[in-house]
Design a protein around this motif. Structure first.
Motif, PDB file in Angstrom:
ATOM      1  N   ILE A   1       0.849  -1.183   0.000  1.00 48.21           N
ATOM      2  CA  ILE A   1       0.000   0.000   0.000  1.00 48.21           C
ATOM      3  C   ILE A   1       0.892   1.244   0.000  1.00 48.21           C
ATOM      4  N   ASP A   2       0.375   2.330  -0.542  1.00 48.61           N
ATOM      5  CA  ASP A   2       1.061   3.615  -0.458  1.00 48.61           C
ATOM      6  C   ASP A   2       1.105   4.015   1.025  1.00 48.61           C
ATOM      7  N   PRO A   3       2.277   4.130   1.627  1.00 50.28           N
ATOM      8  CA  PRO A   3       2.345   4.435   3.063  1.00 50.28           C
ATOM      9  C   PRO A   3       1.685   5.758   3.437  1.00 50.28           C
ATOM     10  N   GLU A   4       1.717   6.730   2.527  1.00 50.42           N
ATOM     11  CA  GLU A   4       1.069   8.006   2.824  1.00 50.42           C
ATOM     12  C   GLU A   4      -0.443   7.838   2.891  1.00 50.42           C
ATOM     13  N   LEU A   5      -0.995   7.010   1.997  1.00 48.17           N
ATOM     14  CA  LEU A   5      -2.428   6.745   2.026  1.00 48.17           C
ATOM     15  C   LEU A   5      -2.813   6.078   3.341  1.00 48.17           C
ATOM     16  N   LEU A   6      -2.021   5.107   3.773  1.00 51.23           N
ATOM     17  CA  LEU A   6      -2.305   4.423   5.038  1.00 51.23           C
ATOM     18  C   LEU A   6      -2.224   5.402   6.205  1.00 51.23           C
ATOM     19  N   ASP A   7      -1.247   6.286   6.190  1.00 53.89           N
ATOM     20  CA  ASP A   7      -1.108   7.266   7.273  1.00 53.89           C
ATOM     21  C   ASP A   7      -2.324   8.185   7.354  1.00 53.89           C
ATOM     22  N   VAL A   8      -2.785   8.654   6.204  1.00 54.74           N
ATOM     23  CA  VAL A   8      -3.944   9.551   6.194  1.00 54.74           C
ATOM     24  C   VAL A   8      -5.198   8.808   6.637  1.00 54.74           C
ATOM     25  N   ALA A   9      -5.355   7.569   6.198  1.00 56.63           N
ATOM     26  CA  ALA A   9      -6.515   6.782   6.619  1.00 56.63           C
ATOM     27  C   ALA A   9      -6.517   6.621   8.138  1.00 56.63           C
ATOM     28  N   ARG A  10      -5.371   6.327   8.694  1.00 56.34           N
ATOM     29  CA  ARG A  10      -5.280   6.179  10.155  1.00 56.34           C
ATOM     30  C   ARG A  10      -5.601   7.493  10.858  1.00 56.34           C
ATOM     31  N   GLU A  11      -5.068   8.580  10.339  1.00 53.90           N
ATOM     32  CA  GLU A  11      -5.291   9.893  10.945  1.00 53.90           C
ATOM     33  C   GLU A  11      -6.777  10.252  10.976  1.00 53.90           C
TER      34      GLU A  11
END
Length: 327
Positions: free
Chosen positions: A195-205
């Motif tokens: 997965i795109d790590p930035e996408l995962l970070d934003v989803a978590r946020e």
């Protein structure tokens, strides 16, 4: 590990069921009787989070199939469907370049067509409400804020319970969420495609759940794909041409010993690994075989020790797929 998870306010089983494979032309020929047997097996085994799209199969075939399967069981299931690839009457096709498997898709997510798409899906599914309604692909000619604004009207009208977006960037997810809460983002993610790590970070946020599509690498991670039927859409992906498939099978055979040591199948290993990446991850594997469906769902009961996860990650770090990506 809990057998249920929360996607931005929507409680669902930890592993869902991707129904795309039940329409002809996706993974080769299939008849409706076999497809309905698979759906029944999924629901009976607890795979009650069912994912579809108005674009799967001709003339809404996949949605209609699900509608038949849930006619007397609607209160048992959570239905997710998508829009944007099956164009409405008069809708201009907007080309979208997505990569190897499809080369180019035609989309239209103009706000004026969103209600029409939803009402068509409601008819196909034989229900009065869609539990989770996704934008299938962002339209390059329409700001995602405009599309999500039209989707939000469906929530206000009681036709849709929760909103989702698919195949978006981290920035697009944030822009969509700024208009209306997003329950889930669907993206390709598996041992075969990070997965795109930035996408995962934003989803978590934002508290957005992540629904990995193709969590078994379009079937590859089962270890059973040696050749494809001529009508199989995977023939469009270089990763599945004869030479690449042979090379990839040889490389990823390293997963077999890991699975054997744990006493699980390769499919279960791949799904359990995903579940351990984040508590708001809900993969949606698809299968046409009831025994495989039950096997996949049982992966929700597998606990992987941190040492095992490190071992898996070390193996994956050495594996480089041949032939590009599905998208």
């Amino acid at each position: 590990m809990t057998k249920t998870r929360n996607l931005g306010g929507l409680d669902v089983p930890a592993i869902g069921f991707g129904a795309m494979v039940l329409s002809p032309g996706m993974y080769g020929a299939i008849d409706d009787d076999r497809a309905l047997s698979a759906l029944t097996a999924a629901i009976d085994a607890g795979g009650t989070f069912i994912d579809t799209s108005d674009a799967y199969g001709d003339d809404g075939h996949n949605e209609k199939l699900i509608g038949r399967a849930i006619r007397t069981r609607r209160d048992e299931v959570t239905v997710a469907t998508k829009f944007g690839l099956r164009l409405g009457d008069g809708a201009d096709p907007h080309p979208l370049d997505v990569g190897f498997a499809f080369e180019q898709l035609l989309v239209n997510a103009e706000p004026k067509y969103v209600r029409e798409y939803a009402e068509s899906s409601l008819r196909n599914l034989g229900t009065d409400v869609i539990d989770l309604y996704y934008l299938h692909f962002p339209d390059p000619q329409v700001p995602i804020e405009d599309t999500v604004g039209a989707m939000a009207e469906l929530v206000a009208d009681g036709k849709v319970r929760h909103l989702g977006v698919c195949n978006v960037t981290a920035r697009e997810l944030r822009r969509a969420y700024d208009v209306h809460p997003i329950a889930a983002v669907q993206t390709e993610w598996s041992m075969w495609r990070p997965i795109d790590p930035e996408l995962l970070d934003v989803a978590r946020e934002l508290g957005v759940g992540v629904v990995p599509w193709s969590p078994l690498g379009a079937g590859f991670l089962t270890g059973t794909v040696q050749a494809l039927d001529k009508d199989d859409f995977r023939n469009n992906a270089p990763r599945f041409d004869a030479a690449s498939l042979k090379a990839n099978n040889a490389s990823y055979d390293a997963l077999q010993s890991l699975a054997a040591d744990l006493g699980v199948t390769r499919s279960q290993l791949a799904l359990a690994w995903l579940l351990h990446q984040d508590p708001a991850v809900v993969p949606i594997p698809g299968s046409r075989t009831p025994a495989h469906i039950v096997e996949n769902l049982a992966a929700a009961d597998i606990t992987l020790h941190p040492d095992t996860l490190e071992r898996i990650d070390a193996v994956l770090a050495r594996l480089k797929p041949v032939g590009g990506t599905l998208l």
